[in-house]
Design an enzyme around this catalytic site. Structure first.
Site, mmCIF file in Angstrom:
data_model
loop_
_atom_site.group_PDB
_atom_site.id
_atom_site.type_symbol
_atom_site.label_atom_id
_atom_site.label_comp_id
_atom_site.label_asym_id
_atom_site.label_seq_id
_atom_site.Cartn_x
_atom_site.Cartn_y
_atom_site.Cartn_z
ATOM 1 N N GLU A 113 -22.381 9.173 33.016
ATOM 2 C CA GLU A 113 -23.123 10.065 33.726
ATOM 3 C C GLU A 113 -22.036 11.927 33.228
ATOM 4 O O GLU A 113 -20.869 11.675 32.813
ATOM 5 C CB GLU A 113 -22.462 9.590 35.540
ATOM 6 C CG GLU A 113 -20.955 9.067 35.093
ATOM 7 C CD GLU A 113 -20.862 9.772 36.841
ATOM 8 O OE1 GLU A 113 -20.885 11.250 37.260
ATOM 9 O OE2 GLU A 113 -20.562 8.398 37.114
ATOM 10 N N VAL A 134 -23.862 9.114 40.069
ATOM 11 C CA VAL A 134 -24.724 7.899 39.123
ATOM 12 C C VAL A 134 -25.893 7.983 39.956
ATOM 13 O O VAL A 134 -26.909 7.724 38.966
ATOM 14 C CB VAL A 134 -24.213 6.968 40.239
ATOM 15 C CG1 VAL A 134 -24.625 5.936 39.718
ATOM 16 C CG2 VAL A 134 -22.395 6.711 39.608
ATOM 17 N N ASP A 167 -21.582 8.482 55.742
ATOM 18 C CA ASP A 167 -21.116 9.250 54.860
ATOM 19 C C ASP A 167 -21.406 7.468 54.004
ATOM 20 O O ASP A 167 -21.083 7.015 53.522
ATOM 21 C CB ASP A 167 -19.930 9.755 54.042
ATOM 22 C CG ASP A 167 -19.547 10.464 53.559
ATOM 23 O OD1 ASP A 167 -20.417 10.226 52.222
ATOM 24 O OD2 ASP A 167 -18.920 10.767 52.449
ATOM 25 N N ALA A 181 -26.204 8.807 48.110
ATOM 26 C CA ALA A 181 -27.275 8.403 47.892
ATOM 27 C C ALA A 181 -27.084 7.122 45.890
ATOM 28 O O ALA A 181 -28.283 7.122 45.928
ATOM 29 C CB ALA A 181 -27.740 9.517 47.934
ATOM 30 N N ASP A 182 -26.212 7.004 45.849
ATOM 31 C CA ASP A 182 -26.095 6.214 44.387
ATOM 32 C C ASP A 182 -26.617 4.538 45.052
ATOM 33 O O ASP A 182 -27.090 4.502 44.359
ATOM 34 C CB ASP A 182 -24.318 5.817 44.296
ATOM 35 C CG ASP A 182 -24.629 6.827 42.992
ATOM 36 O OD1 ASP A 182 -24.670 7.789 42.973
ATOM 37 O OD2 ASP A 182 -22.761 6.884 43.266
ATOM 38 N N LYS A 236 -15.843 2.079 43.798
ATOM 39 C CA LYS A 236 -14.144 2.258 44.024
ATOM 40 C C LYS A 236 -13.481 2.217 45.240
ATOM 41 O O LYS A 236 -14.298 1.948 46.553
ATOM 42 C CB LYS A 236 -14.412 4.627 44.371
ATOM 43 C CG LYS A 236 -14.693 4.895 42.910
ATOM 44 C CD LYS A 236 -14.576 6.632 42.637
ATOM 45 C CE LYS A 236 -15.686 6.525 43.211
ATOM 46 N NZ LYS A 236 -16.585 6.824 42.428
HETATM 47 N N1 PSU Z 1 -16.754 6.696 38.862
HETATM 48 C C1 PSU Z 1 -15.301 7.665 38.623
HETATM 49 N N2 PSU Z 1 -15.103 8.988 38.672
HETATM 50 C C2 PSU Z 1 -16.257 9.502 39.929
HETATM 51 C C3 PSU Z 1 -16.985 9.752 40.406
HETATM 52 C C4 PSU Z 1 -17.915 8.106 39.960
HETATM 53 O O1 PSU Z 1 -14.506 6.848 37.849
HETATM 54 O O2 PSU Z 1 -15.826 10.894 39.915
HETATM 55 C C5 PSU Z 1 -18.399 9.996 40.727
HETATM 56 C C6 PSU Z 1 -20.028 9.705 40.220
HETATM 57 O O3 PSU Z 1 -20.716 10.462 39.575
HETATM 58 C C7 PSU Z 1 -20.550 9.529 42.119
HETATM 59 C C8 PSU Z 1 -20.013 9.813 42.403
HETATM 60 O O4 PSU Z 1 -22.069 8.905 41.309
HETATM 61 O O5 PSU Z 1 -18.665 10.110 42.246
HETATM 62 C C9 PSU Z 1 -19.797 9.317 44.074
HETATM 63 O O6 PSU Z 1 -19.911 11.035 45.277
HETATM 64 P P1 PSU Z 1 -20.472 10.897 46.173
HETATM 65 O O7 PSU Z 1 -19.388 9.522 46.967
HETATM 66 O O8 PSU Z 1 -20.468 11.890 47.292
HETATM 67 O O9 PSU Z 1 -21.348 9.860 46.537
HETATM 68 MN MN MN Z 2 -20.868 11.250 50.759
#
Ligand code: PSU
Ligand code: MN
Length: 303
Positions: A24, A105, A137, A140-141, A158
């Site tokens: 990604e 992702v 929140d 969408a992953d 995470k």
């Molecule tokens: N993993 C990491 N660093 C990141 C991400 C994942 O080590 O920055 C990113 C990925 O692209 C993941 C996104 O899909 O954070 C998730 O963001 P959100 O919570 O806004 O969906």
């Molecule tokens: Mn989000």
């Protein structure tokens, strides 16, 4: 017609039937600071090659999906400050108006599937945020894993997230969560979240077999392989936990919401650990890239 451009290296890999691993680009634009983001992107690509597969880093450039980036393209993304973080919701719309964007992702899975790539390595997937009962929140992953047939290798989700709720949401959506040689769900910077992992596998062939069998049975969606960070780089839960709590508090006070939440929290944790979380993050992505290459090779082998 979907505007999709494959790099010469990716086209050559297809010709030669070599295993491909998708990577990604949001981690490059929003996950890690310059210049470590570029170094890491190059290092992770090299790790995939050393493990016997061909890397395909994915991003949107001027409205076109790029499968495989050259060094200049990667560097431009790594230095860009205004690039959009694209997920399922905005991928096609931003492409339609010719913009650039890095892929999360979810968006990387969509692009990988379009390109015929079945394995993807990342750091940690997005999930259910703490306080989601109020903020709604949820990344969408999770929905993408439920519908797009790509096996995603990550170090769990995470640790800034609500991990019990994330696991529940994955189960509801029918996403297999496979602990890589572990019974515990990893927590990104730490080897264990303290939560049991629903499944466990020991070999790339097992993961590949499960991937194929899901498809053969007509079960939509992918798989999440949860690969714990290597021992030497782990930050114990007791150390990182309070720092994450403090970062969450700062984010709330600053009124951070939507797409900005994840990058904001990662940055605060990086500051609080004085860079230790950055080294851990890089180590775990590399570790995931290596495993993904093994799974891609197992998938490419005749079954
Ligand atoms: N993993 C990491 N660093 C990141 C991400 C994942 O080590 O920055 C990113 C990925 O692209 C993941 C996104 O899909 O954070 C998730 O963001 P959100 O919570 O806004 O969906
Ligand atoms: Mn989000």
């Amino acid at each position: 017609m979907v505007p999709i451009v494959k790099s010469p290296a990716v086209l050559a890999a297809e010709q030669a039937n070599l295993p491909l691993v998708a990577l990604e680009s949001t981690i490059v634009t929003h996950g890690l600071p310059w210049p470590r983001n570029l170094e890491t992107a190059l290092l992770v690509e090299e790790t995939v090659r050393a493990a016997g597969a061909i890397p395909a880093t994915i991003a949107v450039l001027r409205g076109q999906i790029h499968i495989g980036l050259d060094r200049d393209q990667l560097e431009a993304l790594a230095q860009a400050t205004e690039v959009h973080k694209l997920s399922r919701a905005d991928l096609a719309a931003r492409m339609a108006i010719g913009q650039d964007g890095s892929t999360t992702v979810a968006a990387t899975m969509i692009c990988a599937r379009l390109a015929g790539i079945e394995v993807f390595a990342t750091g940690g997937i997005g999930g259910v945020h703490r306080g989601a009962e109020a903020s709604f929140d949820i990344s969408a992953d999770l929905d993408e894993l439920a519908q797009t047939p790509v096996t995603v290798v990550s170090a769990g989700a995470k640790a800034i997230l609500d991990l019990p709720k994330t696991l529940e949401a994955l189960e509801t959506r029918g996403v297999p969560v496979i602990g890589w040689r572990t019974d515990m769900f990893p927590a990104f910077w730490s080897r264990s979240s303290g939560l049991a992992c629903p499944l466990r596998m020991e070999t790339p062939e097992e993961v590949a077999r499960a991937h194929r069998l899901r498809a053969a049975m007509g079960i939509p969606g992918g798989q999440l392989v949860a690969n714990p960070i290597p021992d030497a780089h782990e930050i114990p839960r007791g150390v990182i936990g309070p720092l994450v709590d403090a970062a969450l508090k700062t984010a709330e006070e600053a009124g951070i919401s939507g797409k900005d939440v994840t990058p904001y929290l990662l940055e605060r944790v990086l500051e609080a650990t004085e860079g230790r979380s950055l080294e851990a993050n890089i180590a775990l992505v590399q570790n995931n890239a290596r495993l993904a290459a093994g799974i891609a090779a197992a998938l490419a082998a005749p079954s």
